[in-house]
Design a protein around this motif. Structure first.
Motif, PDB file in Angstrom:
ATOM      1  N   THR A 154     -16.829 -36.418 124.626  1.00  0.00           N
ATOM      2  CA  THR A 154     -17.554 -37.543 124.043  1.00  0.00           C
ATOM      3  C   THR A 154     -16.724 -38.099 122.905  1.00  0.00           C
ATOM      4  OG1 THR A 154     -19.690 -36.556 124.602  1.00  0.00           O
ATOM      5  CG2 THR A 154     -19.684 -38.269 122.916  1.00  0.00           C
ATOM      6  N   LEU A 155     -16.401 -39.388 122.993  1.00  0.00           N
ATOM      7  CA  LEU A 155     -15.527 -40.046 122.027  1.00  0.00           C
ATOM      8  C   LEU A 155     -16.308 -41.107 121.276  1.00  0.00           C
ATOM      9  CD1 LEU A 155     -12.685 -40.541 124.625  1.00  0.00           C
ATOM     10  CD2 LEU A 155     -12.545 -38.954 122.703  1.00  0.00           C
ATOM     11  N   ARG A 156     -16.262 -41.058 119.960  1.00  0.00           N
ATOM     12  CA  ARG A 156     -16.875 -42.106 119.149  1.00  0.00           C
ATOM     13  C   ARG A 156     -15.766 -42.774 118.352  1.00  0.00           C
ATOM     14  NH1 ARG A 156     -21.766 -40.040 116.761  1.00  0.00           N
ATOM     15  NH2 ARG A 156     -22.824 -41.083 118.475  1.00  0.00           N
ATOM     16  N   VAL A 157     -15.580 -44.082 118.586  1.00  0.00           N
ATOM     17  CA  VAL A 157     -14.514 -44.829 117.920  1.00  0.00           C
ATOM     18  C   VAL A 157     -15.026 -45.276 116.543  1.00  0.00           C
ATOM     19  CG1 VAL A 157     -12.863 -46.724 118.077  1.00  0.00           C
ATOM     20  CG2 VAL A 157     -13.670 -45.586 120.167  1.00  0.00           C
ATOM     21  N   ILE A 158     -14.486 -44.668 115.508  1.00  0.00           N
ATOM     22  CA  ILE A 158     -14.939 -44.910 114.136  1.00  0.00           C
ATOM     23  C   ILE A 158     -14.338 -46.188 113.569  1.00  0.00           C
ATOM     24  CG2 ILE A 158     -14.905 -43.970 111.791  1.00  0.00           C
ATOM     25  CD1 ILE A 158     -14.789 -41.169 113.096  1.00  0.00           C
ATOM     26  N   ALA A 159     -13.047 -46.390 113.818  1.00  0.00           N
ATOM     27  CA  ALA A 159     -12.353 -47.573 113.302  1.00  0.00           C
ATOM     28  C   ALA A 159     -11.167 -47.880 114.194  1.00  0.00           C
ATOM     29  CB  ALA A 159     -11.886 -47.341 111.863  1.00  0.00           C
ATOM     30  N   GLY A 160     -10.849 -49.170 114.300  1.00  0.00           N
ATOM     31  CA  GLY A 160      -9.699 -49.579 115.091  1.00  0.00           C
ATOM     32  C   GLY A 160      -9.989 -49.571 116.578  1.00  0.00           C
ATOM     33  N   THR A 161      -8.939 -49.325 117.359  1.00  0.00           N
ATOM     34  CA  THR A 161      -9.051 -49.359 118.816  1.00  0.00           C
ATOM     35  C   THR A 161      -8.589 -48.049 119.424  1.00  0.00           C
ATOM     36  OG1 THR A 161      -6.814 -50.303 118.988  1.00  0.00           O
ATOM     37  CG2 THR A 161      -8.663 -51.851 118.908  1.00  0.00           C
ATOM     38  N   ALA A 162      -9.250 -47.674 120.530  1.00  0.00           N
ATOM     39  CA  ALA A 162      -8.890 -46.450 121.250  1.00  0.00           C
ATOM     40  C   ALA A 162      -9.632 -46.407 122.564  1.00  0.00           C
ATOM     41  CB  ALA A 162      -9.234 -45.206 120.419  1.00  0.00           C
ATOM     42  N   PHE A 163      -8.969 -45.904 123.591  1.00  0.00           N
ATOM     43  CA  PHE A 163      -9.585 -45.668 124.893  1.00  0.00           C
ATOM     44  C   PHE A 163     -10.282 -46.926 125.432  1.00  0.00           C
ATOM     45  CE2 PHE A 163      -9.408 -41.647 122.560  1.00  0.00           C
ATOM     46  CZ  PHE A 163      -8.622 -40.895 123.427  1.00  0.00           C
ATOM     47  N   GLY A 164      -9.678 -48.078 125.165  1.00  0.00           N
ATOM     48  CA  GLY A 164     -10.201 -49.340 125.673  1.00  0.00           C
ATOM     49  C   GLY A 164     -11.362 -49.917 124.894  1.00  0.00           C
ATOM     50  N   ALA A 165     -11.699 -49.339 123.744  1.00  0.00           N
ATOM     51  CA  ALA A 165     -12.830 -49.818 122.949  1.00  0.00           C
ATOM     52  C   ALA A 165     -12.367 -50.181 121.548  1.00  0.00           C
ATOM     53  CB  ALA A 165     -13.920 -48.751 122.878  1.00  0.00           C
ATOM     54  N   GLU A 193      -0.911 -46.146 122.821  1.00  0.00           N
ATOM     55  CA  GLU A 193      -1.262 -47.432 122.201  1.00  0.00           C
ATOM     56  C   GLU A 193      -0.800 -47.488 120.750  1.00  0.00           C
ATOM     57  OE1 GLU A 193      -5.209 -50.060 120.924  1.00  0.00           O
ATOM     58  OE2 GLU A 193      -5.461 -48.194 122.059  1.00  0.00           O
ATOM     59  N   HIS A 194      -0.970 -46.379 120.025  1.00  0.00           N
ATOM     60  CA  HIS A 194      -0.634 -46.343 118.604  1.00  0.00           C
ATOM     61  C   HIS A 194       0.626 -45.517 118.378  1.00  0.00           C
ATOM     62  CE1 HIS A 194      -4.348 -48.329 117.403  1.00  0.00           C
ATOM     63  NE2 HIS A 194      -4.955 -47.587 118.319  1.00  0.00           N
ATOM     64  N   GLU A 195       1.505 -46.020 117.520  1.00  0.00           N
ATOM     65  CA  GLU A 195       2.803 -45.382 117.316  1.00  0.00           C
ATOM     66  C   GLU A 195       2.676 -44.015 116.649  1.00  0.00           C
ATOM     67  OE1 GLU A 195       7.088 -46.205 115.056  1.00  0.00           O
ATOM     68  OE2 GLU A 195       5.653 -47.843 115.346  1.00  0.00           O
ATOM     69  N   GLU A 196       1.868 -43.937 115.593  1.00  0.00           N
ATOM     70  CA  GLU A 196       1.697 -42.667 114.879  1.00  0.00           C
ATOM     71  C   GLU A 196       0.321 -42.101 115.198  1.00  0.00           C
ATOM     72  OE1 GLU A 196       4.737 -43.535 111.151  1.00  0.00           O
ATOM     73  OE2 GLU A 196       2.649 -43.019 110.731  1.00  0.00           O
ATOM     74  N   LEU A 221       1.790 -35.857 115.968  1.00  0.00           N
ATOM     75  CA  LEU A 221       2.381 -35.905 117.295  1.00  0.00           C
ATOM     76  C   LEU A 221       3.661 -36.738 117.323  1.00  0.00           C
ATOM     77  CD1 LEU A 221      -0.900 -36.535 119.310  1.00  0.00           C
ATOM     78  CD2 LEU A 221       0.164 -34.333 118.750  1.00  0.00           C
ATOM     79  N   GLU A 222       4.539 -36.371 118.230  1.00  0.00           N
ATOM     80  CA  GLU A 222       5.726 -37.181 118.472  1.00  0.00           C
ATOM     81  C   GLU A 222       5.297 -38.514 119.097  1.00  0.00           C
ATOM     82  OE1 GLU A 222       8.665 -36.732 117.552  1.00  0.00           O
ATOM     83  OE2 GLU A 222       8.998 -34.587 117.250  1.00  0.00           O
ATOM     84  N   PRO A 223       5.956 -39.610 118.726  1.00  0.00           N
ATOM     85  CA  PRO A 223       5.583 -40.911 119.297  1.00  0.00           C
ATOM     86  C   PRO A 223       6.160 -41.106 120.689  1.00  0.00           C
ATOM     87  CG  PRO A 223       7.402 -41.173 117.774  1.00  0.00           C
ATOM     88  CD  PRO A 223       7.005 -39.724 117.705  1.00  0.00           C
ATOM     89  N   GLY A 224       5.573 -42.071 121.396  1.00  0.00           N
ATOM     90  CA  GLY A 224       6.207 -42.568 122.597  1.00  0.00           C
ATOM     91  C   GLY A 224       5.842 -41.927 123.909  1.00  0.00           C
ATOM     92  N   ALA A 225       4.943 -40.926 123.904  1.00  0.00           N
ATOM     93  CA  ALA A 225       4.574 -40.281 125.170  1.00  0.00           C
ATOM     94  C   ALA A 225       3.101 -39.894 125.143  1.00  0.00           C
ATOM     95  CB  ALA A 225       5.432 -39.044 125.418  1.00  0.00           C
TER      96      ALA A 225
END
Length: 299
Positions: A154-165, A193-196, A221-225
């Motif tokens: 269960t994912l709740r998007v608090i701020a910004g964008t994630a998982f298409g929301a 989607e996000h670099e860092e 996490l390492e970026p880019g993957a």
């Protein structure tokens, strides 16, 4: 260590308003993750009847404070005349900009009966172009935040964008902030989607591309993957990050800024009580007598 993990951050304990908190950011190994420059894990702590959180009025500049609770309640008051009780699942987002003053206390009802306090407080540094915006406050109830169910998570998007929301919370740069609850045997892939990106394990068990993340630690996490998460027995996790900050930031006491001049001006304004007042409150936290960067803030 998994090649997906750039560094692991262990918290240090601090006292804030009578509560012991675990402070993860800033750290020597990673001062920021995206725009997140400060990360505190509060509790869980049991407050007996008559005992409560009492963070007296104090100032901020150059950042937004974000409060997200798992248990308990906090009453927020500030110098733009906001009075808001926050309960689990809600979001309080306060943009300090050029300067704001606020207090955080246990509401009267919860103080009388006692409560368990557990949650996360973060600071999001503002881009240089937005450091001196007008101060503001917004509250979003849990029901207003995007909630996504994905493969037992269960994912709740608090701020910004994630998982298409996209969350309704106002942000000033690309931001990733999600509360994730993993059921037993669940899994999730975090995209690029996000670099860092950072992942904090509040409680439970979590592996990152097969590498175990210790409880109450943050993996940067390492970026880019894409990165794959799994939980055997269930977990509560915070996922955070976004675009890198547009330059270094100075942190002194409760102030964040891109220049020393802005910090010194804020210190002078607070010393002279020119940053605003919280209606109905006469107490305040005075400026610490000696400058020391990364001094324990008041949240």
């Amino acid at each position: 260590m998994s090649t997906s993990i750039r560094v692991l951050l262990k918290p240090h304990q601090h006292d804030v308003g009578g509560l012991t908190v675990r402070r993860v950011l800033p750290a020597l190994a990673a001062r920021t993750v995206g725009p997140f420059i400060f990360f505190d894990h509060i509790g869980p702590a049991t407050l007996v009847p008559g005992q409560g959180l009492d963070v007296r009025p104090h100032p901020h500049i150059g950042l937004a404070t974000v409060t997200y609770l798992f248990e308990g309640a906090i009453m927020h008051r500030d110098s733009v005349d906001s009075v808001q009780k926050i309960v689990p699942g809600d979001v309080n987002w306060m943009t300090a900009g050029r300067g704001i003053v606020h207090s955080e206390r246990t509401p009267d009802e919860e103080r009388e009966r006692g409560q368990t306090m557990h949650g996360i407080q973060t600071w999001v540094a503002l881009p240089v172009a937005s450091e001196e915006v007008e101060p503001s406050f917004e509250h979003h109830a849990a029901s207003a935040l995007p909630q996504i169910e994905r493969d037992g998570v269960t994912l709740r998007v608090i701020a910004g964008t994630a998982f298409g929301a996209q969350a309704p919370t106002r942000t000033f740069s690309p931001t990733l902030y999600v509360a994730a609850d993993f059921a037993r045997g669940s899994a999730l892939t975090l995209d690029t989607e996000h670099e860092e990106r950072g992942v904090y394990l509040v409680e439970g068990d979590l592996s990152i591309d097969g590498e175990t993340l210790p409880e109450q630690q943050m993996a940067v996490l390492e970026p880019g993957a894409p990165v794959h998460f799994e939980s055997a027995n269930g977990a509560r996790v915070m996922i955070l990050g976004g675009a890198p900050l547009d330059g270094a930031r100075i942190i002194e006491w409760n102030f964040v800024a891109s220049s020393r001049d802005k910090i010194e001006a804020a210190k002078q304004a607070w010393s002279e009580q020119r940053m605003g007042h919280v209606s109905g409150e006469t107490e305040f936290i005075p400026l610490p007598p000696a400058r020391r960067e990364n001094r324990a803030p008041e949240a």
